[in-house]
Design a protein around this motif. Structure first.
Motif, mmCIF file in Angstrom:
data_model
loop_
_atom_site.group_PDB
_atom_site.id
_atom_site.type_symbol
_atom_site.label_atom_id
_atom_site.label_comp_id
_atom_site.label_asym_id
_atom_site.label_seq_id
_atom_site.Cartn_x
_atom_site.Cartn_y
_atom_site.Cartn_z
ATOM 1 N N ALA A 101 29.654 8.164 -25.649
ATOM 2 C CA ALA A 101 29.298 6.906 -24.989
ATOM 3 C C ALA A 101 30.552 6.249 -24.453
ATOM 4 O O ALA A 101 31.570 6.190 -25.142
ATOM 5 C CB ALA A 101 28.600 5.968 -25.967
ATOM 6 N N ASN A 102 30.476 5.791 -23.217
ATOM 7 C CA ASN A 102 31.585 5.062 -22.614
ATOM 8 C C ASN A 102 31.222 3.592 -22.568
ATOM 9 O O ASN A 102 30.338 3.183 -21.810
ATOM 10 C CB ASN A 102 31.869 5.585 -21.214
ATOM 11 C CG ASN A 102 33.071 4.917 -20.585
ATOM 12 O OD1 ASN A 102 32.970 3.821 -20.037
ATOM 13 N ND2 ASN A 102 34.217 5.566 -20.679
ATOM 14 N N PHE A 103 31.903 2.809 -23.398
ATOM 15 C CA PHE A 103 31.626 1.383 -23.518
ATOM 16 C C PHE A 103 32.917 0.629 -23.287
ATOM 17 O O PHE A 103 33.901 0.867 -24.003
ATOM 18 C CB PHE A 103 31.045 1.082 -24.903
ATOM 19 C CG PHE A 103 30.860 -0.372 -25.195
ATOM 20 C CD1 PHE A 103 31.603 -1.004 -26.186
ATOM 21 C CD2 PHE A 103 29.925 -1.115 -24.486
ATOM 22 C CE1 PHE A 103 31.433 -2.341 -26.459
ATOM 23 C CE2 PHE A 103 29.746 -2.463 -24.751
ATOM 24 C CZ PHE A 103 30.497 -3.077 -25.749
ATOM 25 N N LEU A 104 32.931 -0.226 -22.303
ATOM 26 C CA LEU A 104 34.131 -0.991 -21.930
ATOM 27 C C LEU A 104 35.325 -0.061 -21.732
ATOM 28 O O LEU A 104 36.443 -0.342 -22.187
ATOM 29 C CB LEU A 104 34.429 -2.040 -23.007
ATOM 30 C CG LEU A 104 33.350 -3.104 -23.215
ATOM 31 C CD1 LEU A 104 33.764 -4.091 -24.300
ATOM 32 C CD2 LEU A 104 33.055 -3.840 -21.908
ATOM 33 N N ASN A 105 35.048 1.073 -21.068
ATOM 34 C CA ASN A 105 36.070 2.063 -20.705
ATOM 35 C C ASN A 105 36.724 2.737 -21.905
ATOM 36 O O ASN A 105 37.829 3.281 -21.797
ATOM 37 C CB ASN A 105 37.139 1.442 -19.813
ATOM 38 C CG ASN A 105 36.580 1.096 -18.449
ATOM 39 O OD1 ASN A 105 35.756 1.828 -17.898
ATOM 40 N ND2 ASN A 105 37.014 -0.017 -17.899
ATOM 41 N N VAL A 106 36.047 2.701 -23.025
ATOM 42 C CA VAL A 106 36.490 3.426 -24.217
ATOM 43 C C VAL A 106 35.424 4.463 -24.552
ATOM 44 O O VAL A 106 34.230 4.151 -24.535
ATOM 45 C CB VAL A 106 36.708 2.478 -25.416
ATOM 46 C CG1 VAL A 106 37.084 3.282 -26.664
ATOM 47 C CG2 VAL A 106 37.788 1.455 -25.091
ATOM 48 N N ASN A 107 35.871 5.687 -24.841
ATOM 49 C CA ASN A 107 34.946 6.754 -25.190
ATOM 50 C C ASN A 107 34.728 6.801 -26.692
ATOM 51 O O ASN A 107 35.686 6.797 -27.464
ATOM 52 C CB ASN A 107 35.472 8.102 -24.713
ATOM 53 C CG ASN A 107 35.154 8.343 -23.255
ATOM 54 O OD1 ASN A 107 34.017 8.151 -22.821
ATOM 55 N ND2 ASN A 107 36.137 8.762 -22.496
ATOM 56 N N TYR A 108 33.481 6.868 -27.080
ATOM 57 C CA TYR A 108 33.113 6.985 -28.492
ATOM 58 C C TYR A 108 32.364 8.307 -28.689
ATOM 59 O O TYR A 108 31.643 8.750 -27.785
ATOM 60 C CB TYR A 108 32.232 5.813 -28.918
ATOM 61 C CG TYR A 108 32.952 4.494 -28.864
ATOM 62 C CD1 TYR A 108 32.975 3.733 -27.691
ATOM 63 C CD2 TYR A 108 33.635 4.013 -29.970
ATOM 64 C CE1 TYR A 108 33.647 2.529 -27.631
ATOM 65 C CE2 TYR A 108 34.312 2.807 -29.924
ATOM 66 C CZ TYR A 108 34.314 2.077 -28.747
ATOM 67 O OH TYR A 108 34.999 0.880 -28.695
ATOM 68 N N TRP A 109 32.527 8.875 -29.888
ATOM 69 C CA TRP A 109 31.937 10.179 -30.180
ATOM 70 C C TRP A 109 31.183 10.151 -31.498
ATOM 71 O O TRP A 109 31.584 9.461 -32.444
ATOM 72 C CB TRP A 109 33.044 11.244 -30.285
ATOM 73 C CG TRP A 109 33.802 11.454 -29.028
ATOM 74 C CD1 TRP A 109 34.941 10.818 -28.632
ATOM 75 C CD2 TRP A 109 33.470 12.371 -27.978
ATOM 76 N NE1 TRP A 109 35.340 11.281 -27.404
ATOM 77 C CE2 TRP A 109 34.458 12.229 -26.986
ATOM 78 C CE3 TRP A 109 32.440 13.287 -27.786
ATOM 79 C CZ2 TRP A 109 34.446 12.987 -25.798
ATOM 80 C CZ3 TRP A 109 32.428 14.028 -26.619
ATOM 81 C CH2 TRP A 109 33.414 13.884 -25.649
ATOM 82 N N GLY A 110 30.116 10.925 -31.539
ATOM 83 C CA GLY A 110 29.471 11.175 -32.806
ATOM 84 C C GLY A 110 30.163 12.313 -33.523
ATOM 85 O O GLY A 110 31.131 12.902 -33.005
ATOM 86 N N LYS A 111 29.645 12.663 -34.699
ATOM 87 C CA LYS A 111 30.256 13.734 -35.488
ATOM 88 C C LYS A 111 29.726 15.105 -35.101
ATOM 89 O O LYS A 111 30.269 16.126 -35.528
ATOM 90 C CB LYS A 111 30.028 13.475 -36.973
ATOM 91 C CG LYS A 111 30.767 12.242 -37.474
ATOM 92 C CD LYS A 111 30.590 12.053 -38.970
ATOM 93 C CE LYS A 111 31.393 10.840 -39.446
ATOM 94 N NZ LYS A 111 31.256 10.638 -40.907
#
Length: 115
Positions: A97-107
């Motif tokens: 997910a790209n939220f406020l230009n930061v990428n987040y990842w699940g496991k």
């Protein structure tokens, strides 16, 4: 921040289907875009498909015609429907997910396709 939890992986025979799910901690309408990636043993992580906030989808060549990315905003869940699976689809599948230009990842969730 965004927390992502994938599920739905497992063992399936070639030609079979699986549906992966990714639950998010934030409203999907707040997220610029989301996607599915995968990483096979000994290989780099690669893009599978993305979906934007407006619903525009994009697929890499190997996913076209076999995989479908979708989302349920009310359930805050991203999906990846995978059909006609092949042994080469074996990999750990990650939600992004790209939220406020930061990428987040699940496991990740492991998909194993047997021949």
């Amino acid at each position: 921040q965004v927390q992502l939890v994938e599920s739905g992986g497992g063992l399936v025979q070639a030609g079979g289907s699986l549906r992966l799910s990714c639950e998010t901690s934030r409203s999907m309408l707040d997220i610029n875009y989301m996607g599915w990636y995968r990483q096979a043993p000994g290989k780099q992580r690669e893009l599978v498909a993305t979906i934007t906030r407006s619903g525009t989808t994009n697929y890499v060549d190997f996913a076209k015609g076999r995989f479908t990315i979708s989302r349920d905003n009310a359930k805050k869940t991203l999906y990846l429907q995978m059909n006609s699976l092949k042994p080469e689809d074996t990999a750990v599948y990650y939600c992004n997910a790209n939220f406020l230009n930061v990428n987040y990842w699940g496991k990740g969730t492991l998909v194993t396709v047997s021949s």
